[in-house]
Each structure stands twice: as structure tokens, then as C-alpha cells.
Design a protein around this motif. Structure first.
Motif, PDB file in Angstrom:
ATOM      1  N   GLN A  58      -0.496   8.206 -10.752  1.00  0.00           N
ATOM      2  CA  GLN A  58      -1.316   9.095  -9.926  1.00  0.00           C
ATOM      3  C   GLN A  58      -2.802   8.800 -10.191  1.00  0.00           C
ATOM      4  N   GLY A  59      -3.544   8.663  -9.130  1.00  0.00           N
ATOM      5  CA  GLY A  59      -4.973   8.405  -9.290  1.00  0.00           C
ATOM      6  C   GLY A  59      -5.331   6.932  -9.339  1.00  0.00           C
ATOM      7  N   SER A  60      -4.307   6.080  -9.325  1.00  0.00           N
ATOM      8  CA  SER A  60      -4.590   4.642  -9.403  1.00  0.00           C
ATOM      9  C   SER A  60      -5.208   4.126  -8.103  1.00  0.00           C
ATOM     10  N   GLY A  61      -4.950   4.862  -7.025  1.00  0.00           N
ATOM     11  CA  GLY A  61      -5.463   4.416  -5.721  1.00  0.00           C
ATOM     12  C   GLY A  61      -4.344   3.958  -4.795  1.00  0.00           C
ATOM     13  N   LYS A  62      -3.140   4.431  -5.076  1.00  0.00           N
ATOM     14  CA  LYS A  62      -1.952   4.032  -4.289  1.00  0.00           C
ATOM     15  C   LYS A  62      -2.057   4.439  -2.823  1.00  0.00           C
ATOM     16  N   THR A  63      -2.342   5.722  -2.612  1.00  0.00           N
ATOM     17  CA  THR A  63      -2.396   6.217  -1.233  1.00  0.00           C
ATOM     18  C   THR A  63      -3.537   5.534  -0.479  1.00  0.00           C
ATOM     19  N   THR A  64      -4.674   5.463  -1.132  1.00  0.00           N
ATOM     20  CA  THR A  64      -5.818   4.797  -0.506  1.00  0.00           C
ATOM     21  C   THR A  64      -5.459   3.357  -0.153  1.00  0.00           C
ATOM     22  N   PHE A  65      -4.830   2.662  -1.084  1.00  0.00           N
ATOM     23  CA  PHE A  65      -4.520   1.258  -0.801  1.00  0.00           C
ATOM     24  C   PHE A  65      -3.411   1.113   0.237  1.00  0.00           C
TER      25      PHE A  65
ATOM     26  N   ILE B  19      -7.404  -6.641  -3.972  1.00  0.00           N
ATOM     27  CA  ILE B  19      -8.275  -5.788  -4.767  1.00  0.00           C
ATOM     28  C   ILE B  19      -8.824  -4.651  -3.889  1.00  0.00           C
ATOM     29  N   GLY B  20      -9.089  -3.525  -4.538  1.00  0.00           N
ATOM     30  CA  GLY B  20      -9.748  -2.400  -3.869  1.00  0.00           C
ATOM     31  C   GLY B  20     -11.180  -2.358  -4.357  1.00  0.00           C
ATOM     32  N   THR B  21     -12.109  -2.207  -3.397  1.00  0.00           N
ATOM     33  CA  THR B  21     -13.513  -2.275  -3.781  1.00  0.00           C
ATOM     34  C   THR B  21     -14.318  -1.074  -3.291  1.00  0.00           C
ATOM     35  N   GLY B  22     -13.633   0.051  -3.074  1.00  0.00           N
ATOM     36  CA  GLY B  22     -14.367   1.236  -2.656  1.00  0.00           C
ATOM     37  C   GLY B  22     -13.430   2.257  -2.048  1.00  0.00           C
ATOM     38  N   GLU B  23     -13.978   3.421  -1.690  1.00  0.00           N
ATOM     39  CA  GLU B  23     -13.123   4.488  -1.173  1.00  0.00           C
ATOM     40  C   GLU B  23     -12.834   4.334   0.315  1.00  0.00           C
ATOM     41  N   LYS B  24     -13.668   3.588   1.012  1.00  0.00           N
ATOM     42  CA  LYS B  24     -13.477   3.447   2.460  1.00  0.00           C
ATOM     43  C   LYS B  24     -12.279   2.554   2.772  1.00  0.00           C
TER      44      LYS B  24
ATOM     45  N   THR C  55      -7.472  -1.953  -8.269  1.00  0.00           N
ATOM     46  CA  THR C  55      -8.402  -1.116  -7.513  1.00  0.00           C
ATOM     47  C   THR C  55      -9.676  -0.816  -8.304  1.00  0.00           C
ATOM     48  N   LYS C  56     -10.623  -0.262  -7.599  1.00  0.00           N
ATOM     49  CA  LYS C  56     -11.879   0.245  -8.170  1.00  0.00           C
ATOM     50  C   LYS C  56     -12.712  -0.860  -8.820  1.00  0.00           C
ATOM     51  N   LEU C  57     -12.641  -2.024  -8.214  1.00  0.00           N
ATOM     52  CA  LEU C  57     -13.463  -3.123  -8.727  1.00  0.00           C
ATOM     53  C   LEU C  57     -14.918  -2.983  -8.303  1.00  0.00           C
ATOM     54  N   ASP C  58     -15.208  -1.924  -7.531  1.00  0.00           N
ATOM     55  CA  ASP C  58     -16.605  -1.640  -7.212  1.00  0.00           C
ATOM     56  C   ASP C  58     -17.270  -0.927  -8.382  1.00  0.00           C
ATOM     57  N   GLY C  59     -16.478  -0.495  -9.342  1.00  0.00           N
ATOM     58  CA  GLY C  59     -17.043   0.156 -10.529  1.00  0.00           C
ATOM     59  C   GLY C  59     -17.674  -0.887 -11.435  1.00  0.00           C
TER      60      GLY C  59
ATOM     61  N   ASP D 282      -0.607  15.307   2.934  1.00  0.00           N
ATOM     62  CA  ASP D 282      -1.768  15.543   3.805  1.00  0.00           C
ATOM     63  C   ASP D 282      -2.713  14.348   3.761  1.00  0.00           C
ATOM     64  N   GLN D 283      -2.959  13.873   2.566  1.00  0.00           N
ATOM     65  CA  GLN D 283      -3.900  12.758   2.377  1.00  0.00           C
ATOM     66  C   GLN D 283      -3.465  11.536   3.185  1.00  0.00           C
ATOM     67  N   LEU D 284      -2.159  11.253   3.156  1.00  0.00           N
ATOM     68  CA  LEU D 284      -1.662  10.090   3.896  1.00  0.00           C
ATOM     69  C   LEU D 284      -1.814  10.301   5.405  1.00  0.00           C
TER      70      LEU D 284
END
Ligand code: GDP
Length: 295
Positions: free
Chosen positions: A108-115, A272-277, A247-251, A145-147
Motif C-alpha cells: 500500500q502506498g507504493s504507487g500501484k493504483t497510480t501506475f 518507472i514512475g516520475t510523478g503523480e500525474k 515509482t517516485k523517481l522524481d524524488g 474510488d481512486q481507481l
């Protein structure tokens, strides 16, 4: 600690990076430091040793000491080896099924849904793909809801069933739904927890067994350091996944996790994930990551 890997590699290579004279002793010492930096970042001993041996061989083969800019050449050799350690070329995903089923796993929080959303958008842009997103988190209504929010944003259909608390049944029903509605890719977002626990592992293993995905992807937050490696190992032991999403390689991490995870589970990092968008993602290119790790 992963910044440490970068820092340490930096330090080790610093002596050589300049134009100055380097000697055989210099090279040997640097390689020792490079190896230590790799070991400290949980790259396993054998890999680290092979890595430095290959760098050494190449350095000798290319007569590093007699070239005009020995430091730069050494850095290039290390970079090339880092690239090949992380898989060389970019790895693709299997989209051969009809529908192709992609199972997303991770904490949880890894960025699964976002990705999951990012991947759906990425595939949708390919024109030939009509993805379906599936919400299999039966514990957190907010996750469903998020999905849906993500789906609306991307204009991608989302399958969910709030009345059903059996993720295996939801996933199967979603695949049937995809078949009758012309979706050729199904992306199954699953429930994660804050830490690895047996219930989560059993659940994802059951889903995996029931839907036999073409691709099982493991999503991990690149900022979580050592935990990223341990989590990757735990999920891989259960799922034998096909690839990793970092994910979160923008950090402000420099990406040492990429190296360590690849070395510990020996599975390619695929994206890779590089942001929330929703468009903040990219295919994973080992050579770019090597650049980043070396700074
Ligand atoms: P899940 O619990 O694994 O489904 O994680 P979420 O997809 O809900 O992501 C958790 C948080 O991380 C959310 O606030 C996301 O916006 C954020 N997030 C996800 N991927 C990235 C990324 O690549 N970069 C950044 N900065 N944030 C991200």
C-alpha cells in the motif's frame, strides 16, 4: 542508504574522474571501493565481485592507463557495466493474450493504483489497445474510488464490484467482462498493505493462480531504500513476478534501488514512475539509470 550507493560510487570514481594521472594501484583501490559501495547497497557478493572483475578486465583490455583520459574511460566502463547489470536494453511487457491480463502487486502506498492508471493511459495511446482497469481492493472503498477517478480522467473503463468481498471472483468476473466488451488488456489493481504479511501474500497468490496473468508486475517505491529490496524478494518468492515498476523517481533518490532489486531478484525493471500525474511515467532504460546512479 541508496543515496549512499551513489555517493560512494561517486567518491570511488572521483579520483579517476578528473584528468589526473592514475596508476594501477589507484584503479585497484577504486574498484575495491566500487565493490564495497555495491555490497553496502545489497548487491549480492557474487554480482559485485563479477562486476568489478569485468570492469577490471575491460580496463586492462583497453589499456586504461595509457589513454589520454584514463579517468573518463574508467567511468565509462563502470557505466557500461552498471547498464548491463540492470538488464542492458529496455524490457517490454507481454501483450499477446486476448485479453492480456496484467496483475499489479506491491505494498500500500507504493504507487500501484497510480501506475495502473498510467499503464492504462500508456496502452490506450497505442491505439490498438483497449484497456480495462479492475479494482480488487476489497478492504478500502477509497481505493476503488481512486481507481474510478483515474479511469474517468483517462477515459478508460473501470470494473469494480462493491458488493463482492472476494478479489479472486472480482478478477475473474472482470476478465469475462473484458471479453464481452472488447477490452484486450485487463489491468488488475490489488490490495496492498503497509508491510508484507501473510494474508496479503496468500490473497495475491490466489488471484495470481486463478487468473494466470500474462504479466505480473511488482510496484515499489524507490524512496524506501533497503525495504524496497526486502519487499521485492518477499513478493518474488510468492509470485515469481515478471518485472518491476520503480515509482517516485522524481524524488531525491538517485535510483540505487534499481540496481539492488535487479541484482537480488534478477527480474527486469520495466517502467518507472516520475510523478503523480497520469503521464509521469516512462519505460525503464538501464543506461539512463546508470547515468543517474553515477550522478
Ligand atoms: P497504492 O496504495 O500502491 O495504490 O499507491 P497510490 O497509487 O495510491 O500512490 C500512493 C501515493 O504516491 C499517492 O499520493 C500518489 O499520488 C503517489 N505517487 C504514486 N506514484 C508516484 C510517482 O511516481 N511520483 C510521486 N511523486 N508520487 C507518486
Amino acid at each position: 542508504m541508496f543515496d549512499n550507493l551513489s555517493d560512494k560510487l561517486d567518491k570511488a570514481l572521483h579520483v579517476l574522474k578528473g584528468h589526473g594521472q592514475i596508476t594501477e594501484i589507484n584503479v585497484a583501490e577504486t574498484l575495491k571501493e566500487v565493490r564495497r559501495a555495491l555490497l553496502d547497497a545489497d548487491v549480492n557478493f557474487k554480482t559485485a565481485k563479477e562486476f568489478t572483475n569485468r570492469v577490471k578486465e575491460k580496463a586492462l583490455g583497453q589499456n586504461v592507463l595509457t589513454t589520454l583520459q584514463p579517468g573518463q574511460l574508467m567511468v565509462k566502463i563502470v557505466k557500461d557495466e552498471l547498464t548491463s547489470l540492470m538488464g542492458g536494453d529496455a524490457a517490454g511487457i507481454d501483450l499477446s493474450g486476448n485479453p492480456s491480463v496484467i496483475l499489479m502487486s506491491g505494498l500500500q502506498g507504493s504507487g500501484k493504483t497510480t501506475f495502473s492508471g498510467k499503464l492504462a493511459g500508456f496502452l490506450k495511446n497505442k491505439k490498438t489497445k483497449k484497456p480495462l482497469l479492475v479494482a480488487c481492493d476489497v478492504y478500502r472503498p477509497a481505493a476503488i474510488d481512486q481507481l474510478h477517478v483515474v479511469g474517468e480522467q483517462l477515459e478508460v473503463d473501470v470494473y469494480s464490484d462493491r458488493e463482492n468481498n472476494n478479489p479472486v471472483a472480482i478478477a475473474k468476473a472482470a476478465i469475462a467482462h473484458a471479453k464481452t466488451n472488447g477490452h484486450n488488456v485487463v489491468i488488475v489493481d490489488t490490495a496492498g498493505r503497509l508491510a508484507v504479511d501473510e494474508q496479503m501474500m496468500t490473497e495475491i497468490a490466489n488471484i495470481h493462480k486463478a487468473i494466470k496473468p500474462n504479466e505480473t508486475l511488482f510496484v515499489v517505491d524507490s524512496m524506501t531504500g533497503q525495504d524496497a529490496v526486502n519487499t521485492a524478494k518477499a513478493f518474488n518468492d510468492v509470485l515469481n513476478f515478471d518485472g518491476v515498476i520503480l515509482t517516485k523517481l522524481d524524488g531525491d533518490t538517485r535510483g540505487g534501488a534499481a540496481l539492488s532489486i535487479k541484482s537480488v531478484v534478477n527480474k527486469p525493471i520495466k517502467f518507472i514512475g516520475t510523478g503523480e500525474k497520469m503521464d509521469a511515467m516512462d519505460v525503464f532504460y538501464p543506461s539512463r539509470m546508470a547515468d543517474r546512479i553515477l550522478g
